[in-house]
Motif scaffolding. Structure first.
Motif, short mmCIF file in Angstrom:
data_model
loop_
_atom_site.label_atom_id
_atom_site.label_comp_id
_atom_site.label_asym_id
_atom_site.label_seq_id
_atom_site.Cartn_x
_atom_site.Cartn_y
_atom_site.Cartn_z
N LEU A 133 0.79 -1.23 0.00
CA LEU A 133 0.00 0.00 0.00
C LEU A 133 0.84 1.29 0.00
N PRO A 134 1.96 1.36 0.72
CA PRO A 134 2.78 2.58 0.61
C PRO A 134 3.26 2.85 -0.81
N GLU A 135 3.48 1.77 -1.59
CA GLU A 135 3.89 1.95 -2.99
C GLU A 135 2.75 2.53 -3.82
N LEU A 136 1.52 2.12 -3.52
CA LEU A 136 0.37 2.72 -4.19
C LEU A 136 0.32 4.21 -3.92
N MET A 137 0.55 4.60 -2.68
CA MET A 137 0.51 6.02 -2.33
C MET A 137 1.63 6.79 -3.03
N ARG A 138 2.82 6.21 -3.09
CA ARG A 138 3.94 6.85 -3.78
C ARG A 138 3.64 7.00 -5.27
N LEU A 139 3.08 5.95 -5.87
CA LEU A 139 2.73 5.98 -7.28
C LEU A 139 1.72 7.08 -7.57
N HIS A 140 0.70 7.17 -6.74
CA HIS A 140 -0.34 8.17 -6.94
C HIS A 140 0.21 9.59 -6.73
N GLU A 141 1.10 9.74 -5.76
CA GLU A 141 1.69 11.06 -5.51
C GLU A 141 2.54 11.53 -6.69
N PHE A 143 2.29 10.34 -9.90
CA PHE A 143 1.50 10.40 -11.14
C PHE A 143 0.02 10.57 -10.78
N PRO A 144 -0.36 11.75 -10.32
CA PRO A 144 -1.71 11.93 -9.79
C PRO A 144 -2.83 11.80 -10.81
N ARG A 145 -2.53 11.92 -12.11
CA ARG A 145 -3.57 11.78 -13.13
C ARG A 145 -3.62 10.39 -13.74
N LEU A 146 -2.72 9.53 -13.33
CA LEU A 146 -2.69 8.16 -13.85
C LEU A 146 -3.83 7.36 -13.23
N ARG A 147 -4.73 6.88 -14.08
CA ARG A 147 -5.82 6.05 -13.56
C ARG A 147 -5.26 4.69 -13.12
N CYS A 148 -5.45 4.38 -11.85
CA CYS A 148 -4.94 3.13 -11.27
C CYS A 148 -6.09 2.36 -10.63
N VAL A 149 -6.06 1.06 -10.79
CA VAL A 149 -7.03 0.18 -10.12
C VAL A 149 -6.26 -0.78 -9.23
N LEU A 150 -6.50 -0.69 -7.92
CA LEU A 150 -5.97 -1.70 -7.00
C LEU A 150 -6.90 -2.89 -7.10
N GLU A 151 -6.45 -3.92 -7.80
CA GLU A 151 -7.32 -5.06 -8.08
C GLU A 151 -7.55 -5.92 -6.84
N HIS A 152 -8.70 -6.57 -6.84
CA HIS A 152 -9.10 -7.56 -5.84
C HIS A 152 -8.67 -7.21 -4.42
N CYS A 153 -9.16 -6.07 -3.92
CA CYS A 153 -8.87 -5.67 -2.53
C CYS A 153 -9.30 -6.79 -1.58
N SER A 154 -8.46 -7.06 -0.59
CA SER A 154 -8.79 -8.14 0.34
C SER A 154 -8.71 -7.72 1.80
N THR A 155 -8.36 -6.46 2.07
CA THR A 155 -8.23 -6.01 3.46
C THR A 155 -8.93 -4.66 3.65
N ALA A 156 -9.30 -4.40 4.91
CA ALA A 156 -9.85 -3.08 5.25
C ALA A 156 -8.81 -2.00 5.00
N ALA A 157 -7.53 -2.33 5.22
CA ALA A 157 -6.46 -1.35 4.99
C ALA A 157 -6.37 -0.96 3.52
N ALA A 158 -6.59 -1.91 2.62
CA ALA A 158 -6.56 -1.60 1.18
C ALA A 158 -7.68 -0.63 0.83
N LEU A 159 -8.86 -0.84 1.41
CA LEU A 159 -9.98 0.07 1.15
C LEU A 159 -9.63 1.49 1.61
N GLU A 160 -9.02 1.60 2.79
CA GLU A 160 -8.68 2.92 3.30
C GLU A 160 -7.62 3.59 2.43
N ALA A 161 -6.69 2.82 1.89
CA ALA A 161 -5.66 3.39 1.03
C ALA A 161 -6.29 3.94 -0.25
N VAL A 162 -7.23 3.21 -0.82
CA VAL A 162 -7.91 3.69 -2.03
C VAL A 162 -8.70 4.96 -1.72
#
Length: 343
Positions: A133-141, A143-162
């Motif tokens: 999840l920290p890598e997702l945050m770094r990626l979004h920071e 490339f803020p306009r890059l459309r990203c899909v975190l596929e098949h979320c499996s944790t509450a923490a993943a939902l909060e990161a999205v």
């Protein structure tokens, strides 16, 4: 492919994001277009969104070519964490592929992330998904306009990161992560997948997100067919391929999970409505991918599905006529709605 593709419409689905983790992986535009043609020849009523496998051969020039050819996105697999991910990316993927991500942002291609950490975990209390999840945050920071899909979320923490990211980041939720837990995945080979289902509290958080109306979360089946013999072979658990096959009953399994959540008191009866289902199963995903509200609007796919209780149950498997290939189904014998398409 010939056995599984005809099952897509049966599960109430007429638009699919086609994963590229074949053997060999789909790493060129020509390969993707050839694959699309083969799929269309089997079932022309389905709209196939094609993708490339993130790999050293994917360059900014390939991204430009892909955009011009109508390719939808690129799928990132961390090296060695899931099915056919041996050619996936290492832990330093963000630095290594920054020029590719910049080109994707420029050409508005979608980056689909199998969000698990490749390599050793920093500590045993963190799952592979949470470590990513920290890598997702770094990626979004970066490339803020890059459309990203975190596929098949499996944790509450993943939902909060999205949720913590801007509108260019979304998360998909599968049918099977709405009813499976880690214990199921450890004891039933047909329930073994990556990312592995987690605690009941994570499952219930996913259910609530799916019924929340939040457009950042939408359905993605991640339906993964494997020959039944490979899923039930004896030996070490690591030899069992990861993947849950749900496609012939994808919509029905989502509704079954919601019904069970109502029975457990996780959802209220009034939270599962036609609008809720349409938002999660269709509208939110289509809008994120910049598609018309229905595939039929562009002459692609069907229009509406009709669900009726007729006493139908999920069979144990599907198989070829000669019986040489059999694929086990998740939740065999579970009672489900019967599904049909209305013009």
């Amino acid at each position: 492919m010939e056995l599984v593709v005809p099952q897509i419409l049966k599960g109430g689905v007429d638009t699919v994001f086609v994963m590229p983790n074949l053997q060999p992986p789909i790493t060129s535009v020509a390969q993707a277009l050839d694959y699309q043609s083969r799929l269309q020849a089997i079932e022309p009523k389905v709209h196939y969104l094609m993708s490339l496998y993130l790999h050293p051969s994917i360059t900014p020039e390939v991204i430009a070519e892909a955009a011009a050819a109508g390719i939808t996105g690129v799928k990132m697999y961390p090296q060695g964490v899931t099915t056919n991910s041996e050619s996936g990316v290492p832990a330093d993927f963000l630095d290594a592929y920054s020029p590719v991500f910049a080109a994707m942002e420029q050409h508005d291609l979608v980056l689909n992330l199998h969000g698990e950490w490749p390599g050793r975990l920093p500590n045993d209390d963190v799952s592979l998904e949470e470590a990513f999840l920290p890598e997702l945050m770094r990626l979004h920071e970066k490339f803020p306009r890059l459309r990203c899909v975190l596929e098949h979320c499996s944790t509450a923490a993943a939902l909060e990161a999205v949720r913590a990211c801007g509108p260019s980041v979304a998360g998909t939720i599968t049918a099977h992560h709405l009813y499976l837990t880690g214990q199921d995945s450890q004891t039933d080979p047909l329930a073994f997948c990556k990312p592995i289902p987690k605690k009941p509290s994570d499952r219930d958080a996913l259910i609530k997100a799916a019924c929340s109306g939040d457009p950042k979360f939408f359905f993605g089946s991640d339906s993964a067919p494997h020959p039944l013999v490979s899923k039930t072979q004896s030996g070490q658990a690591g030899a069992i391929p990861a993947g849950v096959f749900t496609q012939p009953f994808a919509t029905q399994l989502v509704i079954l999970a919601f019904e069970e959540a109502i029975a457990r008191g996780v959802l209220g009866q009034d939270e599962v409505t036609q609008d809720t289902l349409e938002q999660f199963l269709s509208r939110s995903g289509r809008r994120f991918y910049k598609l018309p509200d229905t595939a039929a609007a562009k002459g692609q796919g069907q229009s509406k599905i009709v669900l009726e209780r007729k006493g139908e149950t999920i069979p144990p498997s599907i198989k070829t006529e000669d019986g040489t290939l059999e694929i086990g189904l998740s939740r065999a014998s579970a009672p489900v709605f019967s599904l049909s398409w209305a013009a």
